[in-house]
Design an enzyme around this catalytic site. Structure first.
Site, PDB file in Angstrom:
ATOM      1  N   GLU A  79       1.034  -1.186  -0.319  1.00  0.00           N
ATOM      2  CA  GLU A  79      -0.080  -0.245   0.331  1.00  0.00           C
ATOM      3  C   GLU A  79       0.710   1.596   0.334  1.00  0.00           C
ATOM      4  O   GLU A  79       1.801   1.407   0.858  1.00  0.00           O
ATOM      5  CB  GLU A  79      -1.056   0.248   1.183  1.00  0.00           C
ATOM      6  N   LYS A  86      -9.492   2.030  -2.254  1.00  0.00           N
ATOM      7  CA  LYS A  86      -9.251   1.406  -0.658  1.00  0.00           C
ATOM      8  C   LYS A  86     -10.725   2.305  -0.241  1.00  0.00           C
ATOM      9  O   LYS A  86     -11.168   2.928  -0.622  1.00  0.00           O
ATOM     10  CB  LYS A  86      -8.005   2.374   0.242  1.00  0.00           C
ATOM     11  N   CYS A 142      -4.757  -3.110   2.456  1.00  0.00           N
ATOM     12  CA  CYS A 142      -5.229  -3.037   3.904  1.00  0.00           C
ATOM     13  C   CYS A 142      -6.230  -3.306   4.978  1.00  0.00           C
ATOM     14  O   CYS A 142      -6.440  -4.494   4.925  1.00  0.00           O
ATOM     15  CB  CYS A 142      -3.971  -1.399   4.601  1.00  0.00           C
ATOM     16  N   ASP A 174      18.617   1.607  31.620  1.00  0.00           N
ATOM     17  CA  ASP A 174      17.545   2.316  30.586  1.00  0.00           C
ATOM     18  C   ASP A 174      18.430   2.856  28.977  1.00  0.00           C
ATOM     19  O   ASP A 174      18.230   2.254  28.160  1.00  0.00           O
ATOM     20  CB  ASP A 174      17.147   3.390  30.180  1.00  0.00           C
ATOM     21  N   ASN A 212      16.616  18.269  39.738  1.00  0.00           N
ATOM     22  CA  ASN A 212      16.126  17.872  37.970  1.00  0.00           C
ATOM     23  C   ASN A 212      17.621  19.084  37.560  1.00  0.00           C
ATOM     24  O   ASN A 212      17.093  19.117  36.509  1.00  0.00           O
ATOM     25  CB  ASN A 212      14.653  18.994  37.643  1.00  0.00           C
ATOM     26  N   GLU A 271       8.378   5.098  33.741  1.00  0.00           N
ATOM     27  CA  GLU A 271       8.451   6.477  33.501  1.00  0.00           C
ATOM     28  C   GLU A 271       7.657   7.973  33.430  1.00  0.00           C
ATOM     29  O   GLU A 271       7.641   8.694  33.846  1.00  0.00           O
ATOM     30  CB  GLU A 271      10.523   6.638  33.779  1.00  0.00           C
TER      31      GLU A 271
END
Length: 543
Positions: A41, A112, A148, A299, A376, A405
């Protein structure tokens, strides 16, 4: 009849490059003996093109390239996804089309019919639904063309059918014995298995052979997995193309023998998806190298490992930015990871910069008690250093925040959230560990200590994530029920989670919406990711 299913990695908007690639694969498929060559597609345009479709000159160029591709065909038929103007004078301005061409001409166009408008899909914004077109007779077969979503209209997906019509049923009633589906179906966890089952049910229910060709590659947040397939009219999976790579699969429609599907490793599939998504995003955006902060935590370790797999160690730079709160253990783990990955590192202490901010804070805040402001600012110092390096060297910054997080706001705006791509923003903390274990199956790349020590941001003495957050297994469970399953407080409590914790977590999700809106794009690997498929208001009082 031999049909080539070509899963191609296209670049959104690169009409010239995509057209040349289509013709290159077309010629390769012909050399393999294909009678018909089928592409995914919107392969000429790239999916999703989004508001590029609002540009009239872009649409005109699409039509020009569509015609040029057709001119270069011979007796071997070619079907590919494109776009056309709606000339009816009413409705949406465009059609999402499959173009069938051969011997230098466009033979037919199929539009489509079912246009998704949920999650990441927004097709009713641009496209008008197509009308029924009877099957096309070709090589002794009656072929029904679908695009699709046309094969996804079933109550087995949701609690009810989304559309009033079923294009496959209509094509079958009109005599179709073979259905071709051109698709751009993005990856999410467990979707491959679900998609295979869907196609098997569709083929068996309608007693038609079904050929499915899917896009592959990363385009912004979406990752397309390929996995093109041939399913018999009895529902048997006969052919399955590789996942996450370009491929030509030549299918003999008369060959009805196939092997059984091996169990899918969902963790390994997610790993492959993220590698491809990262690689394509960086390269399609014009970057060669990436930079990220290495904290010694899980992470950043996962993001670094994914980046090395996607781009190679020479194109990944790790920055170690220690403070007075950074433990020797964290530094040791970060260095060991970098050595295992064979990546270049740079080290800078942020302590002097941090102290200069603290001196400025005394003038700004007076004698007010220290709080998360002072914590921070350390993340923001690190974010500024990474962005400065990006600015100076031209590298893309990768952020390392996970879904757990980001969901509850345990991240710093303009700090660790600063960057060009949020690689693992759709992985809960537990999934981060799963992928790290997956990476370590063959060789211990990520140091074991990173996987066993307690997570910490190290922004104050003896800090641990669980000082602020519920245990991650509990938090992840609540988050999945709230974000992906859409459950409310009472429904989640019935799943054996404490009421006070559930209320706290759901409030944190809501309060953090403004932060996530300013996050870089994140790679989608779940059924509901933060980003283009999740549209919640920021200023809202609904709880």
């Amino acid at each position: 009849m031999k049909i080539a299913l070509v899963q191609m990695n296209c670049i959104v908007g690169d009409l010239d490059g995509n057209a040349r690639k289509i013709l290159k694969f077309y010629n390769k498929a012909k050399a393999l003996g294909a009678t018909l060559v089928c592409f995914p597609e919107m392969v000429l345009v790239g999916y999703p093109p989004r508001d590029l479709l609002d540009l009239p000159y872009f649409i005109s160029e699409i039509e020009t390239f569509t015609e040029e591709i057709a001119k270069k065909t011979d007796e071997v038929s070619l079907i590919f996804g494109s776009i056309a103007k709606n000339a009816q004078g009413v409705g949406a301005p465009l059609y999402n089309q499959a173009v069938w061409c051969e011997r230098g001409k466009i033979i037919t166009r199929i539009s489509k019919r079912l246009l998704p408008s949920y999650d990441v899909f927004d097709e009713t914004r641009y496209f008008e639904p197509g009308s029924f077109v009877p099957p096309i007779e070709f090589c002794g077969k009656k072929i029904g063309l679908t695009i699709c979503e046309d094969i996804w209209n079933t109550s087995e997906i949701k609690s009810h059918r989304l559309y009033a019509v079923d294009p496959v049923e209509e094509l079958k009633r009109a005599g179709a014995d073979l259905i071709l589906n051109l698709s751009a179906s993005p990856y999410s966890k467990r979707k491959i298995h679900h998609r295979i089952q869907l196609l098997q049910r569709c083929a068996k229910k309608n007693a038609v052979d079904l050929l499915y060709v899917n896009q592959v590659g990363g385009n912004d947040e979406l990752i397309f997995d390929g996995g093109s397939m041939f399913v018999s009219s009895t529902g048997k999976l006969l052919t399955l193309s590789p996942f996450f790579k370009e491929n030509i699969t030549l299918v003999d429609t008369e060959e009805k023998e196939g092997s059984s599907l091996a169990p899918l490793d969902e963790v390994a599939l997610t790993y492959e998806a993220l590698v491809l998504g990262l690689k394509d995003y960086v390269k399609k955006c014009g970057f060669k190298k990436v930079v990220l902060g290495l904290s010694g935590g899980v992470d950043s370790a996962l993001v670094a490992a994914l980046a090395v797999k996607a781009l190679g160690p020479k194109n990944v730079i790790g920055i170690l930015m220690s403070s007075r709160y950074t433990s020797r253990e964290s530094i040791r783990d970060a260095v060991a990871l970098a050595q295992n990955l064979k990546i270049k590192t740079k080290t800078i202490s942020i302590d002097k910069i941090h102290r200069s901010f603290e001196a400025g804070f005394i003038k700004l805040f007076g004698k007010k008690k220290a709080n998360t402001t002072e914590e921070n600012i350390q993340a923001r110092i690190r974010g500024n250093l990474l962005m400065a390096l990006s600015n100076k060297e031209g590298h893309m910054v990768l952020t390392t925040g996970n879904k757990s997080e980001l969901a509850v706001g345990y991240s710093t705006l303009y700090g660790d959230m600063a960057g060009g791509l949020a690689v693992i923003s759709d992985l809960y903390k537990g999934q981060v560990y799963e992928l790290c274990r997956c990476i370590n199956r063959k060789k211990n790349i990520i140091p074991e200590n990173i996987l066993t020590k307690a997570p910490t941001a190290e922004l104050k003495p003896n800090q641990k994530d669980q000082d602020t957050l519920p245990p991650y297994d509990q938090l992840d469970g609540i988050l999945k029920l709230a974000i992906e399953d859409g459950l409310g407080v009472d429904e989640i409590i019935k799943k054996n989670f404490p009421r006070a914790v559930v209320i706290k977590v759901l409030n944190m999700i809501k309060r953090s919406e403004y932060k996530r809106r300013q996050l870089g794009p994140g790679l989608k690997v779940s059924g509901k990711a933060f980003g283009m498929g999740r549209r919640f208001p920021i200023a809202s009082k609904y709880k």
